[in-house]
Design an enzyme around this catalytic site. Sequence first.
Site, PDB file in Angstrom:
ATOM      1  N   HIS A 146     -53.001  -1.060  18.804  1.00 57.69           N
ATOM      2  CA  HIS A 146     -52.553  -0.316  17.614  1.00 57.69           C
ATOM      3  C   HIS A 146     -51.199   0.359  17.906  1.00 57.69           C
ATOM      4  O   HIS A 146     -51.054   1.581  17.748  1.00 57.69           O
ATOM      5  CB  HIS A 146     -53.582   0.719  17.168  1.00 57.69           C
ATOM      6  CG  HIS A 146     -53.392   1.142  15.745  1.00 57.69           C
ATOM      7  ND1 HIS A 146     -54.420   1.359  14.871  1.00 57.69           N
ATOM      8  CD2 HIS A 146     -52.258   1.370  15.026  1.00 57.69           C
ATOM      9  CE1 HIS A 146     -53.946   1.728  13.697  1.00 57.69           C
ATOM     10  NE2 HIS A 146     -52.615   1.750  13.762  1.00 57.69           N
TER      11      HIS A 146
ATOM     12  N   ARG B 248     -54.574  -3.051   9.104  1.00 51.81           N
ATOM     13  CA  ARG B 248     -55.856  -2.445   9.448  1.00 51.81           C
ATOM     14  C   ARG B 248     -56.860  -3.541   9.800  1.00 51.81           C
ATOM     15  O   ARG B 248     -56.864  -4.606   9.169  1.00 51.81           O
ATOM     16  CB  ARG B 248     -56.403  -1.616   8.263  1.00 51.81           C
ATOM     17  CG  ARG B 248     -55.667  -0.288   8.059  1.00 51.81           C
ATOM     18  CD  ARG B 248     -55.914   0.675   9.201  1.00 51.81           C
ATOM     19  NE  ARG B 248     -55.260   1.961   9.061  1.00 51.81           N
ATOM     20  CZ  ARG B 248     -54.093   2.298   9.597  1.00 51.81           C
ATOM     21  NH1 ARG B 248     -53.399   1.417  10.296  1.00 51.81           N
ATOM     22  NH2 ARG B 248     -53.602   3.513   9.451  1.00 51.81           N
TER      23      ARG B 248
HETATM   24  P1  NAP Z   1     -47.372   1.169   1.269  1.00 52.67           P
HETATM   25  O1  NAP Z   1     -45.945   1.614   1.335  1.00 52.67           O
HETATM   26  O2  NAP Z   1     -48.353   1.992   0.500  1.00 52.67           O
HETATM   27  O3  NAP Z   1     -47.321  -0.315   0.699  1.00 52.67           O
HETATM   28  C1  NAP Z   1     -48.478  -1.004   0.354  1.00 52.67           C
HETATM   29  C2  NAP Z   1     -48.082  -2.367  -0.227  1.00 52.67           C
HETATM   30  O4  NAP Z   1     -49.270  -3.134  -0.410  1.00 52.67           O
HETATM   31  C3  NAP Z   1     -47.411  -2.252  -1.590  1.00 52.67           C
HETATM   32  O5  NAP Z   1     -46.413  -3.229  -1.706  1.00 52.67           O
HETATM   33  C4  NAP Z   1     -48.566  -2.579  -2.553  1.00 52.67           C
HETATM   34  O6  NAP Z   1     -48.150  -3.183  -3.779  1.00 52.67           O
HETATM   35  C5  NAP Z   1     -49.334  -3.595  -1.753  1.00 52.67           C
HETATM   36  N1  NAP Z   1     -50.722  -3.657  -2.209  1.00 52.67           N
HETATM   37  C6  NAP Z   1     -51.629  -2.654  -2.297  1.00 52.67           C
HETATM   38  N2  NAP Z   1     -52.803  -3.120  -2.787  1.00 52.67           N
HETATM   39  C7  NAP Z   1     -52.609  -4.429  -3.029  1.00 52.67           C
HETATM   40  C8  NAP Z   1     -53.422  -5.448  -3.560  1.00 52.67           C
HETATM   41  N3  NAP Z   1     -54.685  -5.206  -3.948  1.00 52.67           N
HETATM   42  N4  NAP Z   1     -52.907  -6.686  -3.713  1.00 52.67           N
HETATM   43  C9  NAP Z   1     -51.621  -6.945  -3.340  1.00 52.67           C
HETATM   44  N5  NAP Z   1     -50.786  -6.023  -2.818  1.00 52.67           N
HETATM   45  C10 NAP Z   1     -51.284  -4.780  -2.666  1.00 52.67           C
HETATM   46  O7  NAP Z   1     -47.986   1.009   2.737  1.00 52.67           O
HETATM   47  P2  NAP Z   1     -47.154   0.914   4.111  1.00 52.67           P
HETATM   48  O8  NAP Z   1     -46.696   2.261   4.519  1.00 52.67           O
HETATM   49  O9  NAP Z   1     -46.179  -0.187   3.976  1.00 52.67           O
HETATM   50  O10 NAP Z   1     -48.323   0.509   5.130  1.00 52.67           O
HETATM   51  C11 NAP Z   1     -48.857  -0.809   5.129  1.00 52.67           C
HETATM   52  C12 NAP Z   1     -49.997  -0.897   6.141  1.00 52.67           C
HETATM   53  O11 NAP Z   1     -49.478  -0.740   7.465  1.00 52.67           O
HETATM   54  C13 NAP Z   1     -51.090   0.151   5.978  1.00 52.67           C
HETATM   55  O12 NAP Z   1     -52.358  -0.458   6.173  1.00 52.67           O
HETATM   56  C14 NAP Z   1     -50.823   1.107   7.131  1.00 52.67           C
HETATM   57  O13 NAP Z   1     -51.987   1.786   7.516  1.00 52.67           O
HETATM   58  C15 NAP Z   1     -50.363   0.115   8.191  1.00 52.67           C
HETATM   59  N6  NAP Z   1     -49.621   0.697   9.317  1.00 52.67           N
HETATM   60  C16 NAP Z   1     -49.915   0.233  10.565  1.00 52.67           C
HETATM   61  C17 NAP Z   1     -49.221   0.739  11.661  1.00 52.67           C
HETATM   62  C18 NAP Z   1     -49.491   0.194  13.035  1.00 52.67           C
HETATM   63  O14 NAP Z   1     -48.998   0.729  14.029  1.00 52.67           O
HETATM   64  N7  NAP Z   1     -50.216  -0.880  13.154  1.00 52.67           N
HETATM   65  C19 NAP Z   1     -48.235   1.722  11.478  1.00 52.67           C
HETATM   66  C20 NAP Z   1     -47.953   2.159  10.186  1.00 52.67           C
HETATM   67  C21 NAP Z   1     -48.643   1.626   9.098  1.00 52.67           C
HETATM   68  P3  NAP Z   1     -47.191  -2.395  -4.819  1.00 52.67           P
HETATM   69  O15 NAP Z   1     -45.845  -2.354  -4.136  1.00 52.67           O
HETATM   70  O16 NAP Z   1     -47.184  -3.259  -6.002  1.00 52.67           O
HETATM   71  O17 NAP Z   1     -47.794  -1.029  -4.996  1.00 52.67           O
END
Ligand code: NAP
Length: 314
Positions: A277, A229
Amino acid sequence: MNLLLAGDFDVAERDRWYGALAQAMPQHHLAVADELFDRTRVEVAIVANPQPGSLRGLPKLRLIQSLWAGVEGLLSDDSVPASVPIARMVDPALATAMGETALWAVLSLHRGFYAYARQQRQIRWRQLPQLRADELPITVLGLGTMGCACVHALAPHGYRITAWSRSDAPRDLPSGVAHIHGNDALFECLRGSSIVINLLPLTAATRGLLDARFFAAMPRGAALVNLARGAHVVEADLRAALATGRLGHAVLDVFEREPLDEKHPFWRHPRVTVLPHAAALTDPRSAAQLVAANVQALLDGQPIVNLIDRARGY
Ligand code: NAP
């Protein structure tokens, strides 16, 4: 069951989603947000960055199913009822696409493709040093669905990877990948990172994390790949880090304001690669099946999958 589709779509995109969802759930009634229909009967809202306030006045709402992986917009919308569970999109096809994008960005940085593209524009013939993959330490921020997919895509190519998450809960990682948590461990790791890939969710704890202090901890000439993001990055600090050469290149898929304004300096910055994006786009064909499975689970009183934790913010 009455379903509502609401999102920040153009007409063609909305029609594509409507078609895929209607085909996956022919037994349910699916309405789109700007249609005239009885909102009091809606039980499931299927949403993609809906306008703030668009889930107001839905007294029978039992589930909000996001078509996107990130749900920070829903969590900051006061009109989204706090008692209704929110499920986000976790689609293996999305994770595969994200792994491919991360691999493309890392290979491009590693093999100097951005530098060679700059040289080509200058009609300049010069070979750059060629590093081995294991000489390029990579830090992945976030080890959720997307972070794990990237680690699995990169590891077979020999990169030295450290992944940072909030908790130390064990996970299935390729051998040789280091897993750290906590801010001290992160800043220690940044000191030796050639490339940082951001795949964190946007929460109160992660907004603005990539600031001047963060970039100062990275070695001179290191690269940032932001696929999560825009608001994770303090943009003025990123521009300053690029200007001083602290950062050698930034691959940016996400921005604080999207679409990126056509006057924005990143468009023409020689050491910034802009993507619209598009690192991982939800595919309506596979995503509609996942939505249908959650709607069916709701009907059957079975557990809904991929619910977010509102207190954690992701
Ligand atoms: P997710 O499955 O919820 O994983 C989030 C990860 O971040 C988890 O490992 C979590 O730790 C870690 N985390 C959260 N807060 C943290 C903190 N304060 N300090 C350290 N680590 C932290 O999310 P996701 O589905 O992988 O998505 C990740 C990102 O990609 C999101 O921002 C999403 O919006 C973005 N995204 C972008 C696109 C694009 O096209 N650009 C597409 C899809 C997603 P834990 O494992 O310990 O909970």
